[in-house]
Design a protein around this motif. Structure first.
Motif, mmCIF file in Angstrom:
data_model
loop_
_atom_site.group_PDB
_atom_site.id
_atom_site.type_symbol
_atom_site.label_atom_id
_atom_site.label_comp_id
_atom_site.label_asym_id
_atom_site.label_seq_id
_atom_site.Cartn_x
_atom_site.Cartn_y
_atom_site.Cartn_z
ATOM 1 N N GLU A 50 0.816 -1.211 0.000
ATOM 2 C CA GLU A 50 0.000 0.000 0.000
ATOM 3 C C GLU A 50 0.854 1.266 0.000
ATOM 4 O O GLU A 50 0.623 2.222 0.752
ATOM 5 N N LEU A 51 1.851 1.269 -0.872
ATOM 6 C CA LEU A 51 2.754 2.405 -0.982
ATOM 7 C C LEU A 51 2.269 3.375 -2.056
ATOM 8 O O LEU A 51 1.570 2.993 -2.999
ATOM 9 N N GLN A 52 2.684 4.614 -1.913
ATOM 10 C CA GLN A 52 2.341 5.655 -2.878
ATOM 11 C C GLN A 52 3.628 6.242 -3.458
ATOM 12 O O GLN A 52 4.281 7.065 -2.817
ATOM 13 N N PRO A 53 4.025 5.828 -4.664
ATOM 14 C CA PRO A 53 5.237 6.393 -5.267
ATOM 15 C C PRO A 53 5.099 7.889 -5.505
ATOM 16 O O PRO A 53 4.047 8.367 -5.971
ATOM 17 N N VAL A 54 6.164 8.637 -5.156
ATOM 18 C CA VAL A 54 6.163 10.084 -5.366
ATOM 19 C C VAL A 54 7.323 10.547 -6.240
ATOM 20 O O VAL A 54 7.347 11.699 -6.678
ATOM 21 N N LEU A 55 8.287 9.639 -6.521
ATOM 22 C CA LEU A 55 9.460 10.056 -7.284
ATOM 23 C C LEU A 55 10.211 8.848 -7.825
ATOM 24 O O LEU A 55 10.327 7.825 -7.149
ATOM 25 N N ALA A 56 10.700 8.969 -9.066
ATOM 26 C CA ALA A 56 11.705 8.050 -9.610
ATOM 27 C C ALA A 56 13.042 8.757 -9.491
ATOM 28 O O ALA A 56 13.234 9.838 -10.068
ATOM 29 N N LEU A 57 13.964 8.173 -8.747
ATOM 30 C CA LEU A 57 15.235 8.811 -8.411
ATOM 31 C C LEU A 57 16.377 7.916 -8.862
ATOM 32 O O LEU A 57 16.368 6.719 -8.583
ATOM 33 N N ASN A 58 17.353 8.492 -9.567
ATOM 34 C CA ASN A 58 18.456 7.682 -10.074
ATOM 35 C C ASN A 58 19.815 8.163 -9.600
ATOM 36 O O ASN A 58 20.093 9.368 -9.608
ATOM 37 N N THR A 59 20.655 7.198 -9.199
ATOM 38 C CA THR A 59 22.037 7.523 -8.847
ATOM 39 C C THR A 59 22.842 7.882 -10.085
ATOM 40 O O THR A 59 23.747 8.714 -10.025
ATOM 41 N N HIS A 60 22.530 7.254 -11.223
ATOM 42 C CA HIS A 60 23.220 7.552 -12.480
ATOM 43 C C HIS A 60 22.412 6.995 -13.648
ATOM 44 O O HIS A 60 21.340 6.419 -13.441
ATOM 45 N N GLY A 61 22.938 7.165 -14.864
ATOM 46 C CA GLY A 61 22.139 6.905 -16.042
ATOM 47 C C GLY A 61 22.485 5.682 -16.852
ATOM 48 O O GLY A 61 22.029 5.564 -18.000
ATOM 49 N N HIS A 62 23.264 4.736 -16.319
ATOM 50 C CA HIS A 62 23.572 3.530 -17.083
ATOM 51 C C HIS A 62 22.321 2.682 -17.282
ATOM 52 O O HIS A 62 21.421 2.669 -16.435
ATOM 53 N N ALA A 81 14.136 12.206 -11.256
ATOM 54 C CA ALA A 81 15.268 13.007 -10.802
ATOM 55 C C ALA A 81 16.586 12.354 -11.205
ATOM 56 O O ALA A 81 16.829 11.190 -10.903
ATOM 57 N N LEU A 82 17.440 13.132 -11.885
ATOM 58 C CA LEU A 82 18.745 12.651 -12.361
ATOM 59 C C LEU A 82 19.658 13.856 -12.508
ATOM 60 O O LEU A 82 19.204 14.959 -12.828
ATOM 61 N N HIS A 83 20.948 13.649 -12.302
ATOM 62 C CA HIS A 83 21.930 14.719 -12.484
ATOM 63 C C HIS A 83 22.069 15.046 -13.972
ATOM 64 O O HIS A 83 22.090 14.169 -14.821
ATOM 65 N N ARG A 84 22.157 16.335 -14.281
ATOM 66 C CA ARG A 84 22.222 16.771 -15.688
ATOM 67 C C ARG A 84 23.407 16.169 -16.451
ATOM 68 O O ARG A 84 23.308 15.947 -17.666
ATOM 69 N N ASN A 85 24.505 15.879 -15.759
ATOM 70 C CA ASN A 85 25.679 15.340 -16.446
ATOM 71 C C ASN A 85 25.498 13.892 -16.881
ATOM 72 O O ASN A 85 26.356 13.332 -17.575
ATOM 73 N N GLU A 86 24.401 13.282 -16.461
ATOM 74 C CA GLU A 86 24.123 11.900 -16.861
ATOM 75 C C GLU A 86 23.346 11.803 -18.171
ATOM 76 O O GLU A 86 23.147 10.707 -18.697
ATOM 77 N N LYS A 87 22.920 12.914 -18.710
ATOM 78 C CA LYS A 87 22.108 12.868 -19.928
ATOM 79 C C LYS A 87 22.820 12.154 -21.083
ATOM 80 O O LYS A 87 22.215 11.299 -21.745
ATOM 81 N N PRO A 88 24.105 12.448 -21.365
ATOM 82 C CA PRO A 88 24.776 11.724 -22.453
ATOM 83 C C PRO A 88 24.885 10.226 -22.180
ATOM 84 O O PRO A 88 24.815 9.414 -23.115
#
Length: 229
Positions: A50-62, A81-88
């Motif tokens: 019975e959880l309510q997700p509020v965010l997808a959070l990533n340590t990195h983008g692999h 949520a992800l750091h901008r430098n992980e986009k590439p």
């Protein structure tokens, strides 16, 4: 108080974490579910508890950490949520299709972790630590009250993340571990992106990479300066 659950997914044995507290609100960290069966396993856990997700959070983008994010956003309508430098790094996910990954289009981040120090989960607070090295925008996620740290692919039990992928840097990774992770204290439990949990105290004693750095056998600060120049 923050609680943590672990589900291990995809061909790389990636640990997806669910952080939640007494409000039943939760954050899904590094959603790596890569098949209908794995996506159903994640959804079933959320529904059963019975959880309510509020965010997808990533340590990195692999790819092994991000291949389930589109499902999470579509299923629960949460921000990403992800750091901008992980986009590439994130944009290279399609290159792994021949390694058994069913890669949906990866959504663009809604929250830039380069500009975020804390995030709320119900009544609890998560601290975002900037820990580059495995990848350029890698972060670790610290829950101080629960004395736990999600280290992504920065630090594993008695090992460290690889640094031979695009954007990786061994001296930068070691600097992140020694300067940002070790000071959190020996009682802090670490939960890595792959494999078993550990503690900072255990890693200071038995992780060969940390031991040689703390002894001064490897001058990672000098290597960092060379890398930056």
């Amino acid at each position: 108080m923050i609680k943590l659950a672990t589900l291990t997914f995809n061909p790389f044995g990636e640990n997806t974490y669910i952080l939640f507290d007494e409000t039943r609100k939760c954050v899904i960290v590094d959603a790596g579910c890569n098949s209908d069966k794995e996506r159903q396993a994640l959804a079933s856990f959320i529904e059963k508890n019975e959880l309510q997700p509020v965010l997808a959070l990533n340590t990195h983008g692999h790819v092994d950490h991000i291949c389930g994010v589109e499902f999470v956003k579509r299923k629960w309508g949460v921000p990403f949520a992800l750091h901008r430098n992980e986009k590439p790094i994130m944009e290279m996910a399609h290159c792994y299709a021949d390694m058994g990954f069913d890669v949906d289009p990866i959504p663009s981040p809604d929250i830039d972790l380069a500009e975020t120090q804390t995030l709320s989960v119900g009544n609890s607070t998560l601290h975002i630590l900037q820990t580059p090295g495995h990848s350029p925008g890698h972060v670790a996620i610290h829950a101080p009250e629960a004395e736990l740290l999600l280290t992504g692919d920065l630090l594993f039990k008695e090992s460290i993340g690889r640094t031979d992928l695009p954007g990786g840097s061994y001296p930068t990774l070691m600097d992140s571990i020694i300067e940002r992770v070790i000071p959190l204290g020996g009682n802090t439990r670490i939960f890595p992106g792959h494999g078993a949990q550990s503690t900072i105290a255990h890693e200071v004693m038995f992780n060969p990479f940390i031991v040689e750095a703390l002894r001064g056998d490897v001058n990672y600060k000098e290597d960092t300066a060379k890398h930056e120049n």
